[in-house]
Design a protein around this motif. Structure first.
Motif, PDB file in Angstrom:
ATOM      1  N   ASP A  62      95.377  28.358   4.899  1.00 32.10           N
ATOM      2  CA  ASP A  62      96.031  27.455   3.949  1.00 32.10           C
ATOM      3  C   ASP A  62      94.977  26.737   3.131  1.00 32.10           C
ATOM      4  N   ARG A  63      95.112  26.816   1.797  1.00 30.88           N
ATOM      5  CA  ARG A  63      94.125  26.216   0.897  1.00 30.88           C
ATOM      6  C   ARG A  63      94.795  25.386  -0.185  1.00 30.88           C
ATOM      7  N   TRP A  64      94.033  24.408  -0.716  1.00 32.93           N
ATOM      8  CA  TRP A  64      94.508  23.633  -1.854  1.00 32.93           C
ATOM      9  C   TRP A  64      94.447  24.527  -3.092  1.00 32.93           C
ATOM     10  N   PRO A  65      95.500  24.555  -3.904  1.00 31.36           N
ATOM     11  CA  PRO A  65      95.520  25.477  -5.049  1.00 31.36           C
ATOM     12  C   PRO A  65      94.528  25.139  -6.168  1.00 31.36           C
ATOM     13  N   HIS A  66      94.239  23.877  -6.390  1.00 29.57           N
ATOM     14  CA  HIS A  66      93.405  23.527  -7.551  1.00 29.57           C
ATOM     15  C   HIS A  66      91.898  23.722  -7.322  1.00 29.57           C
ATOM     16  N   ASN A  67      91.413  23.646  -6.079  1.00 30.90           N
ATOM     17  CA  ASN A  67      89.982  23.830  -5.844  1.00 30.90           C
ATOM     18  C   ASN A  67      89.674  24.850  -4.746  1.00 30.90           C
ATOM     19  N   ASN A  68      90.692  25.379  -4.118  1.00 28.97           N
ATOM     20  CA  ASN A  68      90.568  26.423  -3.096  1.00 28.97           C
ATOM     21  C   ASN A  68      89.883  25.949  -1.812  1.00 28.97           C
ATOM     22  N   TYR A  69      89.808  24.635  -1.583  1.00 34.42           N
ATOM     23  CA  TYR A  69      89.281  24.114  -0.320  1.00 34.42           C
ATOM     24  C   TYR A  69      90.311  24.358   0.785  1.00 34.42           C
ATOM     25  N   VAL A  70      89.835  24.443   2.018  1.00 37.38           N
ATOM     26  CA  VAL A  70      90.718  24.626   3.169  1.00 37.38           C
ATOM     27  C   VAL A  70      91.617  23.397   3.302  1.00 37.38           C
ATOM     28  N   LYS A  71      92.904  23.639   3.478  1.00 36.90           N
ATOM     29  CA  LYS A  71      93.894  22.561   3.567  1.00 36.90           C
ATOM     30  C   LYS A  71      94.262  22.236   5.005  1.00 36.90           C
ATOM     31  N   LYS A  72      94.459  23.284   5.828  1.00 36.49           N
ATOM     32  CA  LYS A  72      94.932  23.092   7.198  1.00 36.49           C
ATOM     33  C   LYS A  72      94.365  24.181   8.089  1.00 36.49           C
ATOM     34  N   LEU A  73      93.894  23.774   9.284  1.00 37.47           N
ATOM     35  CA  LEU A  73      93.392  24.729  10.272  1.00 37.47           C
ATOM     36  C   LEU A  73      93.988  24.420  11.631  1.00 37.47           C
ATOM     37  N   ARG A  74      94.248  25.455  12.375  1.00 38.59           N
ATOM     38  CA  ARG A  74      94.737  25.307  13.751  1.00 38.59           C
ATOM     39  C   ARG A  74      93.543  25.325  14.695  1.00 38.59           C
ATOM     40  N   ARG A  75      93.404  24.284  15.506  1.00 39.69           N
ATOM     41  CA  ARG A  75      92.319  24.228  16.486  1.00 39.69           C
ATOM     42  C   ARG A  75      92.608  25.186  17.627  1.00 39.69           C
ATOM     43  N   LYS A  76      91.620  25.400  18.471  1.00 37.67           N
ATOM     44  CA  LYS A  76      91.784  26.322  19.598  1.00 37.67           C
ATOM     45  C   LYS A  76      92.745  25.779  20.646  1.00 37.67           C
ATOM     46  N   ASP A  77      92.970  24.469  20.675  1.00 34.06           N
ATOM     47  CA  ASP A  77      93.916  23.894  21.631  1.00 34.06           C
ATOM     48  C   ASP A  77      95.344  23.851  21.087  1.00 34.06           C
ATOM     49  N   GLY A  78      95.567  24.370  19.879  1.00 37.06           N
ATOM     50  CA  GLY A  78      96.908  24.451  19.308  1.00 37.06           C
ATOM     51  C   GLY A  78      97.249  23.335  18.345  1.00 37.06           C
ATOM     52  N   CYS A  79      96.466  22.266  18.318  1.00 33.76           N
ATOM     53  CA  CYS A  79      96.711  21.169  17.368  1.00 33.76           C
ATOM     54  C   CYS A  79      96.174  21.569  15.993  1.00 33.76           C
ATOM     55  N   PHE A  80      96.531  20.789  14.977  1.00 27.38           N
ATOM     56  CA  PHE A  80      96.111  21.105  13.620  1.00 27.38           C
ATOM     57  C   PHE A  80      95.178  20.052  13.056  1.00 27.38           C
TER      58      PHE A  80
END
Length: 102
Positions: A62-80
């Motif tokens: 998931d990325r921000w559309p205007h600058n393509n930076y990462v928006k959301k990541l799922r951690r290894k423990d399942g949280c975001f």
């Protein structure tokens, strides 16, 4: 139970074999978009985007559309982790960011 453990080992082994290993690592000294990208993945507990996609078995991040930076990541423990649209990596953490070469 033994059969279940061997299946779990096999899937971990399979994932390790499919994932390429980096040949070189260097620390960041100046901020850039590449450093920002690496910082966001490493904050979530991953080496980089390749490891994230292999572990979570996803095709895209998931990325921000205007600058393509990462928006959301799922951690290894399942949280975001949810990231802002702007720079997240502070100057004091630049030397903690690892940049990998394959």
């Amino acid at each position: 139970q033994l059969q279940l453990e061997s299946l779990e080992f096999f899937s971990v082994f399979e994932r390790e074999m499919a994932e390429p290993k980096p040949k070189k690592m260097q620390r960041a000294t100046l901020w850039s978009e590449v450093v920002e990208e690496a910082y966001r993945f490493q904050l979530a507990g991953y080496r980089d985007e390749m490891e994230y996609m292999a572990v979570n078995r996803v095709d895209s991040v998931d990325r921000w559309p205007h600058n393509n930076y990462v928006k959301k990541l799922r951690r290894k423990d399942g949280c975001f982790y949810y990231y802002d649209r702007t720079r997240e990596c502070p100057e004091k953490d630049l030397m903690k960011v690892k940049l990998y070469v394959y």
